[in-house]
Motif scaffolding. Structure first.
Motif, short mmCIF file in Angstrom:
data_model
loop_
_atom_site.label_atom_id
_atom_site.label_comp_id
_atom_site.label_asym_id
_atom_site.label_seq_id
_atom_site.Cartn_x
_atom_site.Cartn_y
_atom_site.Cartn_z
N LYS A 71 0.83 -1.20 0.00
CA LYS A 71 0.00 0.00 0.00
C LYS A 71 0.86 1.25 0.00
N ALA A 72 1.91 1.25 0.82
CA ALA A 72 2.81 2.41 0.90
C ALA A 72 3.54 2.66 -0.42
N LEU A 73 3.77 1.59 -1.19
CA LEU A 73 4.48 1.72 -2.46
C LEU A 73 3.54 1.87 -3.65
N GLY A 74 2.23 1.91 -3.38
CA GLY A 74 1.26 2.17 -4.43
C GLY A 74 0.95 0.99 -5.33
N VAL A 75 1.13 -0.23 -4.81
CA VAL A 75 0.82 -1.42 -5.60
C VAL A 75 -0.05 -2.35 -4.76
N THR A 76 -0.53 -3.43 -5.36
CA THR A 76 -1.22 -4.46 -4.61
C THR A 76 -0.20 -5.52 -4.20
N ILE A 77 -0.59 -6.38 -3.30
CA ILE A 77 0.32 -7.42 -2.85
C ILE A 77 0.73 -8.34 -4.01
N GLY A 78 -0.12 -8.40 -5.04
CA GLY A 78 0.18 -9.22 -6.21
C GLY A 78 1.45 -8.81 -6.93
N TRP A 79 1.88 -7.55 -6.74
CA TRP A 79 3.12 -7.08 -7.37
C TRP A 79 4.29 -7.95 -6.93
N PHE A 80 4.30 -8.34 -5.66
CA PHE A 80 5.39 -9.13 -5.12
C PHE A 80 5.19 -10.63 -5.33
N LEU A 81 3.94 -11.05 -5.52
CA LEU A 81 3.63 -12.48 -5.62
C LEU A 81 3.30 -12.90 -7.04
N ARG A 105 -3.19 -0.31 -11.92
CA ARG A 105 -4.40 0.35 -12.45
C ARG A 105 -4.58 1.68 -11.73
N PHE A 106 -4.76 2.75 -12.48
CA PHE A 106 -4.87 4.08 -11.92
C PHE A 106 -6.32 4.56 -11.94
N SER A 107 -6.63 5.54 -11.09
CA SER A 107 -8.00 6.03 -11.00
C SER A 107 -8.47 6.65 -12.31
N SER A 108 -7.53 7.08 -13.15
CA SER A 108 -7.88 7.65 -14.46
C SER A 108 -8.39 6.59 -15.42
N GLY A 109 -8.20 5.31 -15.08
CA GLY A 109 -8.57 4.23 -15.98
C GLY A 109 -7.38 3.67 -16.75
#
Length: 202
Positions: A71-81, A105-109
């Motif tokens: 979360k602090a790095l702006g990704v989901t846990i899936g980034w590492f897994l 995925r960004f809020s802009s789409g």
């Protein structure tokens, strides 16, 4: 989750997710985002010492800790897994299969897919998908390095400094990232762009 359960549910349970591999992924992403370990410590409420041990593979993060770091790095846990299942261990340092890309995925789409196996080298390769009318940022920004790209489909409006360019399928570009820049999809179909960025900027 209790401390005992978190200790039991660590990423080290998967033979492909060794503490050293997960720690390296965290360190690479933190450095690509130009964050110090102190800044990550403040964002996660984890001690600098503990984060250092995780990055060096000495300690294995629990699932909750990994969620906090992600979360602090702006990704989901899936980034590492991302390559824990179905990936060939002999390939993971060199090859990214289409079905195993890390995605932001960004809020802009807009969606970014990492085409590079990792972020520890000098070059980052991305595929960006821009929905019709989407914009990457409302104002120009700068960062260290250089970037180049190729428009695969659709059109891209690109601002470099005070100049504006409209690129279409097959057009390519290159500029120093220290020059203020921004971009958007001005069309009514999805735009797909492959970017090369050095050094990695995630």
């Amino acid at each position: 989750m209790s401390a005992a359960k978190e200790r039991a549910a660590t990423v080290s349970e998967d033979e492909d997710l060794t503490p050293s591999r997960v720690g390296a992924e965290i360190r690479d992403l933190r450095k690509a985002k130009r964050l110090t370990i102190k800044e990550l410590s403040l964002a996660t409420s984890l001690s600098i010492g503990h984060l250092s041990e995780i990055e060096r593979g000495i300690a294995s993060p629990g699932i909750k800790t990994l969620h906090d770091i992600a979360k602090a790095l702006g990704v989901t846990i899936g980034w590492f897994l991302h390559n824990a299942e179905g990936g060939d261990p002999d390939e993971r340092d060199f090859i990214v299969r289409a079905s195993n890309r890390r995605t932001l995925r960004f809020s802009s789409g807009i969606t970014d897919e990492l085409l590079s196996p990792n972020l520890r080298g000098q070059l980052e390769l991305l595929m960006s998908r821009f929905p019709p009318g989407s914009t990457e940022t409302g104002s120009s920004y700068t960062h260290h390095g250089e970037e180049a790209g190729l428009v695969l489909t659709g059109s891209l409006e690109l601002w470099i400094g005070e100049q504006s360019f409209t690129l279409r399928e097959g057009d390519s570009f290159s500029f120093p990232s220290t020059t203020p820049h921004r971009y958007r999809n001005p069309g009514n179909v999805e735009t797909v762009v492959v970017w090369a960025i050095t050094p990695p900027s995630y």
